[in-house]
Design a protein around this motif. Sequence first.
Motif, PDB file in Angstrom:
ATOM      1  N   THR A 226     -10.763  87.988 -63.970  1.00 13.50           N
ATOM      2  CA  THR A 226      -9.364  87.810 -63.587  1.00 13.50           C
ATOM      3  C   THR A 226      -8.885  86.398 -63.910  1.00 13.50           C
TER       4      THR A 226
ATOM      5  N   SER B  20      -6.363  92.254 -66.848  1.00 11.34           N
ATOM      6  CA  SER B  20      -5.645  93.023 -65.830  1.00 11.34           C
ATOM      7  C   SER B  20      -6.668  93.793 -64.996  1.00 11.34           C
ATOM      8  N   TYR B  21      -6.239  94.288 -63.818  1.00 13.23           N
ATOM      9  CA  TYR B  21      -7.227  95.027 -63.015  1.00 13.23           C
ATOM     10  C   TYR B  21      -7.686  96.302 -63.723  1.00 13.23           C
TER      11      TYR B  21
ATOM     12  N   TRP C 244      -3.685  89.175 -59.856  1.00 11.39           N
ATOM     13  CA  TRP C 244      -3.222  89.604 -61.184  1.00 11.39           C
ATOM     14  C   TRP C 244      -1.752  89.231 -61.418  1.00 11.39           C
TER      15      TRP C 244
END
Lengths: 215, 209
Positions: free
Chosen positions: A150, A156-157, B16
């Motif tokens: 991250t 991105s996840y 994020w």
Amino acid sequence: MSIHELTSDRGPEDAENLKLLQRVAVKDRVAFETLYRKFHPQLTRYLMRLMRRPELVEEVVSDTLFVVWEKATQFQGRSRVSTWVTGIAYLKGIKALDRLKTMPEQQADELNDYDTADDSDLISRIGLQEWLGSGLDQISADQRSVVELTYFSGYSYQEIADVMGCPVNTVKTRMFHARRRLASLLPALAKGAAPSDSVEVEHGEKSLGEQENLE
Amino acid sequence: MNRKKHHEHTLEVLPWFVNDTLDRKEREQVLKHLAQCDGCREERDRLIELQKMIREGEVVDGDVEFSFRRTMKRIEEAERNRESVADLRDRNSKRRLFASLALAAGLGVFLVGTLLVGDTGQGTEFQTLTSDQPGVPGSARQMAIGFVDPIPATTLRQALIETGSNIVSGPDENGVYLVEVEVPGGLSHEVFLRRIQGIEGVKHAAFAQ
């Protein structure tokens, strides 16, 4: 679909990596060397973070890129090339850590010399980076992987879920535990930093198996 | 989504948001919540700090030259191994083929030979297993035959067709065929059987009960 039919719409870097990988798939050694030099630093860094075992990292980097050479034809373009390569590195790294767990005690003790285990007097003894290193030592390899991918790699996840071969909710759960643990260990992050318990409950419902593994 | 859910969701995806990989819709939701939540803004700032620490951390300087040479050596070794395994496989398969052909030829020659040598001129006369007396009428018998090296079914079939014999069944899990043979006149079943057993490559031969 064959690797040679693939094109990338994930930006110029991925397009360049894909071209290299397509050449690697036909055993082009020059392309492999270019790809090797490109990925070696980032894989070394990632595996260093994931494994916290500098003495094992070089071997795993080599294992990873060996697999890239052998299996390039199997790349199907479902992710960026770098995500695919990092996913191989993740699996190899976790496997190496698992082997370490089954290593005879004496050998494992020798390797433990690399640990920075004593965190009792860290503030006065070492700087922030070492402190971060120590904090990372105290979370699981999977949590370190999520943190590194991250914050350093900028994934991105969803991409992290691809790399680690797990659901997105598991990625979020791992990040949750990592943040909470790091916040309790690192002064710069300590003040009210941990995510609230209510978030934990929600994750617990979504990914109970993961919670059990981590606790 | 109510305010509490927004708050939880924002906390969940903040890492994020900080690394700028949220899609536009999710990013807008987070921005909207951040505008009204002090706690989440503080958490965002801490995560930015964490990201900075991680990005500035440990310069890792592996020896790429050494690593590359080492990996290429592994690749070359793996390729050499693959070539020698392929070579060995090829040699084994050729050896098996030659052995099978030789065996089938031997069996064919023997069966043809016994038919000719044992032919008393009475055409359809056979000997029984219990009589060694030439000229005593016999019958077609079923025989189980196994081979030292598995013989390709097509090769065996061809040899048996040539000698007027038939494969009844097989090969079974032990590689044994059940074949129907004609014991020529002038040869007892025992002699015939011993001769079959004496053929090089025949591991097992017996008349079926």
